[in-house]
Design a protein around this motif. Structure first.
Motif, PDB file in Angstrom:
ATOM      1  N   SER A  32      -4.125  -5.592   5.502  1.00  0.00           N
ATOM      2  CA  SER A  32      -5.438  -5.981   5.540  1.00  0.00           C
ATOM      3  C   SER A  32      -6.214  -4.712   5.103  1.00  0.00           C
ATOM      4  O   SER A  32      -5.954  -3.991   4.646  1.00  0.00           O
ATOM      5  CB  SER A  32      -6.006  -5.495   7.190  1.00  0.00           C
ATOM      6  OG  SER A  32      -7.696  -6.441   6.789  1.00  0.00           O
ATOM      7  N   GLY A  33      -6.874  -5.676   3.746  1.00  0.00           N
ATOM      8  CA  GLY A  33      -7.719  -5.229   2.842  1.00  0.00           C
ATOM      9  C   GLY A  33      -7.758  -6.425   1.351  1.00  0.00           C
ATOM     10  O   GLY A  33      -7.914  -7.617   1.723  1.00  0.00           O
ATOM     11  N   THR A  34      -8.286  -5.706   0.430  1.00  0.00           N
ATOM     12  CA  THR A  34      -8.965  -6.537  -0.571  1.00  0.00           C
ATOM     13  C   THR A  34      -8.114  -5.644  -1.766  1.00  0.00           C
ATOM     14  O   THR A  34      -8.102  -4.375  -2.222  1.00  0.00           O
ATOM     15  CB  THR A  34     -10.062  -6.520  -1.096  1.00  0.00           C
ATOM     16  OG1 THR A  34     -11.444  -6.995   0.070  1.00  0.00           O
ATOM     17  CG2 THR A  34     -10.657  -7.117  -2.393  1.00  0.00           C
ATOM     18  N   TYR A  35      -7.524  -6.856  -2.260  1.00  0.00           N
ATOM     19  CA  TYR A  35      -6.785  -6.362  -3.850  1.00  0.00           C
ATOM     20  C   TYR A  35      -6.991  -7.448  -4.607  1.00  0.00           C
ATOM     21  O   TYR A  35      -7.041  -8.032  -5.009  1.00  0.00           O
ATOM     22  CB  TYR A  35      -5.333  -7.027  -3.105  1.00  0.00           C
ATOM     23  CG  TYR A  35      -4.438  -6.145  -2.352  1.00  0.00           C
ATOM     24  CD1 TYR A  35      -3.958  -5.053  -2.299  1.00  0.00           C
ATOM     25  CD2 TYR A  35      -4.901  -6.481  -0.712  1.00  0.00           C
ATOM     26  CE1 TYR A  35      -3.645  -4.572  -0.661  1.00  0.00           C
ATOM     27  CE2 TYR A  35      -4.163  -6.144   0.148  1.00  0.00           C
ATOM     28  CZ  TYR A  35      -3.637  -5.252   0.471  1.00  0.00           C
ATOM     29  OH  TYR A  35      -3.015  -3.885   0.918  1.00  0.00           O
ATOM     30  N   THR A  63       0.581  -1.051  -0.319  1.00  0.00           N
ATOM     31  CA  THR A  63       0.155   0.280   0.037  1.00  0.00           C
ATOM     32  C   THR A  63       0.557   1.405  -0.095  1.00  0.00           C
ATOM     33  O   THR A  63       0.629   2.026  -0.444  1.00  0.00           O
ATOM     34  CB  THR A  63      -1.005   0.224   1.391  1.00  0.00           C
ATOM     35  OG1 THR A  63      -0.151  -0.389   2.611  1.00  0.00           O
ATOM     36  CG2 THR A  63      -1.698  -0.957   1.033  1.00  0.00           C
ATOM     37  N   ASP A 102      -4.362   0.252  -4.219  1.00  0.00           N
ATOM     38  CA  ASP A 102      -5.724   0.113  -3.602  1.00  0.00           C
ATOM     39  C   ASP A 102      -5.865  -1.098  -2.516  1.00  0.00           C
ATOM     40  O   ASP A 102      -5.611  -2.533  -3.933  1.00  0.00           O
ATOM     41  CB  ASP A 102      -6.407   0.474  -4.682  1.00  0.00           C
ATOM     42  CG  ASP A 102      -7.857   0.733  -3.926  1.00  0.00           C
ATOM     43  OD1 ASP A 102      -7.918   0.797  -3.421  1.00  0.00           O
ATOM     44  OD2 ASP A 102      -8.395   0.253  -5.031  1.00  0.00           O
ATOM     45  N   ALA A 103      -6.291  -1.206  -1.584  1.00  0.00           N
ATOM     46  CA  ALA A 103      -6.265  -1.491  -0.970  1.00  0.00           C
ATOM     47  C   ALA A 103      -8.031  -1.935  -0.159  1.00  0.00           C
ATOM     48  O   ALA A 103      -8.622  -2.384   0.665  1.00  0.00           O
ATOM     49  CB  ALA A 103      -5.562  -1.771   0.603  1.00  0.00           C
ATOM     50  N   ASN A 104      -8.299  -1.578  -1.371  1.00  0.00           N
ATOM     51  CA  ASN A 104      -9.988  -1.220  -1.246  1.00  0.00           C
ATOM     52  C   ASN A 104     -10.244  -2.159  -2.119  1.00  0.00           C
ATOM     53  O   ASN A 104     -12.037  -2.419  -3.202  1.00  0.00           O
ATOM     54  CB  ASN A 104     -10.539  -0.076  -1.406  1.00  0.00           C
ATOM     55  CG  ASN A 104     -10.373   1.625  -0.385  1.00  0.00           C
ATOM     56  OD1 ASN A 104     -10.222   0.761   1.016  1.00  0.00           O
ATOM     57  ND2 ASN A 104     -10.146   2.393  -0.105  1.00  0.00           N
ATOM     58  N   GLY A 105      -9.628  -3.339  -2.967  1.00  0.00           N
ATOM     59  CA  GLY A 105     -10.078  -3.914  -4.313  1.00  0.00           C
ATOM     60  C   GLY A 105     -11.255  -3.304  -5.361  1.00  0.00           C
ATOM     61  O   GLY A 105     -12.206  -3.822  -6.245  1.00  0.00           O
ATOM     62  N   GLU A 106     -10.479  -2.198  -5.576  1.00  0.00           N
ATOM     63  CA  GLU A 106     -11.362  -1.149  -6.661  1.00  0.00           C
ATOM     64  C   GLU A 106     -10.626  -0.789  -8.374  1.00  0.00           C
ATOM     65  O   GLU A 106     -10.889  -1.212  -9.435  1.00  0.00           O
ATOM     66  CB  GLU A 106     -11.666   0.120  -5.950  1.00  0.00           C
ATOM     67  CG  GLU A 106     -12.669   0.245  -5.471  1.00  0.00           C
ATOM     68  CD  GLU A 106     -12.777   1.685  -4.702  1.00  0.00           C
ATOM     69  OE1 GLU A 106     -12.823   2.652  -4.930  1.00  0.00           O
ATOM     70  OE2 GLU A 106     -14.216   1.775  -3.986  1.00  0.00           O
TER      71      GLU A 106
END
Length: 447
Positions: A82-85, A52, A57-61
């Motif tokens: 921690s997040g969505t990739y 990050t 982007d760790a929000n998966g967008e």
């Protein structure tokens, strides 16, 4: 293990079988403990990069592939907070002699109809030391099922605590791992693929391919519901050891290996018959020699079709099956079937197939608990067979000369020994045929 305790009281046993000793060739040389898992050694890398902080982007967008491409992966550990990739293309780093990817709370998502791999590690350039730990691959959307990881290393590989969520519903296999040098080794620990694959496609949970020539250990892994093998490792030229773990409801085989390999302490269960998931074998010994199955538990309650809980294929030279408990409640399914040999094995050991200290029980009707087909010299010792389904035979021997059965107890509704005119060497046997298949059995109760 409970298997050993259950067999200990079986009448008719004659002590340890000196024909099936343990040996270094039958024991995995690498069984790591759980100490130090869940985290890589940061001091082993020259660089540690927070993805990050590098701009991902760790929000998966937004896709993280451009960020990964900008990272110097030579001797580098890449941390995923921690997040969505989101990954929309294959990432195959170059110049990654030593590479670590660590995301204990990281979820990877992707686009529909993309076949992957998402991480192609060592597929485009040499990787000698690889660590991947902690990721969850979210493949729950429809038409999503790429290969999450395709990893090929020359020396050392560790893949730990990786989970794949969602049914693979593309025409693509799951994971693939290869160690490409003979003195290299790898460990796949706690890999979980619980949601299987869509029976529309003949996909496999995990594949070990022809370029694997080193040693690879699968420990505490779980695969459930794949149409074309759960763990498919019979193509590998190197050693593949499977230790512990849960394997359920896959077609063709839940575990498929060739020698030299060991399957130890696994749980295999078939209790769901889905259309399109055919021939639900438990453990398939496909080829080679010095294959060992031991201290394992197999339960066959319901199958679409199956030719055996443990099968010895035509191309298998030699195998030992021991200290294992098999319950078969599915009709006409053998607990063990040694199929006819595809070639002359005159140069193999005295007893190419050895089955020792195996307990077989359950309510299966018809067929036989054990089938030995044209496998001369087979040794069966210290067996306890109790199957109370109708017209169920014990050990069926067909065309297998010089077969030996000793120190065993067999209670079935059909014929305890169905030899089809073949002379079988017998010693210290307790044989009982019951007309109804419902009388008490001489095998001890499950413990």
């Amino acid at each position: 293990m409970a298997v050993l305790g259950a067999l200990a009281g079986c009448p008719g046993t004659d002590g340890p079988d000196t024909e099936t000793p343990s040996s270094p060739d039958e024991t995995p040389r690498t069984e790591p403990t759980e100490t130090g898992r869940d985290r890589p050694r940061t001091d082993a890398y020259e660089n540690v990069v927070d993805i990050t902080e590098a701009g991902a982007d760790a929000n998966g967008e937004e896709s993280i592939v451009p960020t990964l491409d900008e990272i110097d992966t030579s001797n580098t550990l890449v941390r995923f907070p921690s997040g969505t990739y989101f990954i929309d293309d294959s990432w195959s780093p170059s110049g990654a002699e030593r590479l670590g990817l660590y995301g204990p709370d990281a979820t990877i998502t992707t686009v529909e109809e993309f076949e992957g791999p998402l991480f192609g590690l060592g597929t485009g350039s040499k990787v000698s030391d690889l660590y991947v730990g902690g990721f969850t691959f979210d493949l729950t959307p429809e038409d999503t099922g790429p290969r999450p990881i395709n990893a090929r290393v020359t020396d050392s590989m560790r893949v730990e605590n990786v989970t794949v969520r969602g049914e693979l519903d593309l025409d693509q296999d799951g994971m693939r791992f290869d160690v490409t040098e003979t003195d290299g080794h790898g460990t796949i620990w706690n890999l979980r693929m619980p949601d299987g694959g869509d029976p529309e496609y003949s996909n496999t949970g995990c594949y070990v391919g022809e370029s694997h020539v080193g040693e690879l250990l699968f420990q505490n892994c779980s695969f459930d519901g794949f149409p074309d093998n759960g763990l498919y490792a019979s193509s590998a030229k190197g050693r593949v050891n499977v230790v512990g773990g849960q394997y359920r409801n896959s077609g063709v085989a839940n575990i498929r290996v060739s020698g030299p390999s060991t399957v130890r302490g696994v749980m295999v269960r078939c209790d769901e018959a889905r259309e399109g998931v055919e021939n639900m074998r438990g453990i398939r010994l496909r080829g080679g020699k010095d294959v060992v199955v031991e201290n394992s538990r197999l339960v066959f309650d319901k199958v679409s079709s199956s030719d055996g809980a443990i099968t010895c294929a035509e191309w298998l030279d030699a195998a030992t099956i021991r200290n294992t408990h098999i319950t078969v409640n599915a009709d006409d399914v053998p607990a063990i079937w040694a199929k006819p040999s595809a070639r002359n094995r005159a140069d193999v050991r005295k007893h190419p197939i050895r089955i020792h200290s195996v307990r077989i029980d359950g309510s299966a009707s018809s067929g036989a608990a054990v089938r030995i087909s044209e496998r001369s010299g087979t040794l069966l010792s210290n067996l306890c067979i109790c199957q109370h389904g109708n017209e169920r035979n014990g050990i069926a021997v067909d065309g297998a000369h010089q077969t030996t059965v000793r120190g065993s107890s067999i209670t079935v509704s059909g014929r305890p020994l169905a030899t089809e005119g073949i002379s079988v060497r017998r010693d210290n046997l307790s044989l009982q045929s019951t007309s109804t298949g419902r009388s008490s059995c001489s095998c001890p109760q499950n413990r």
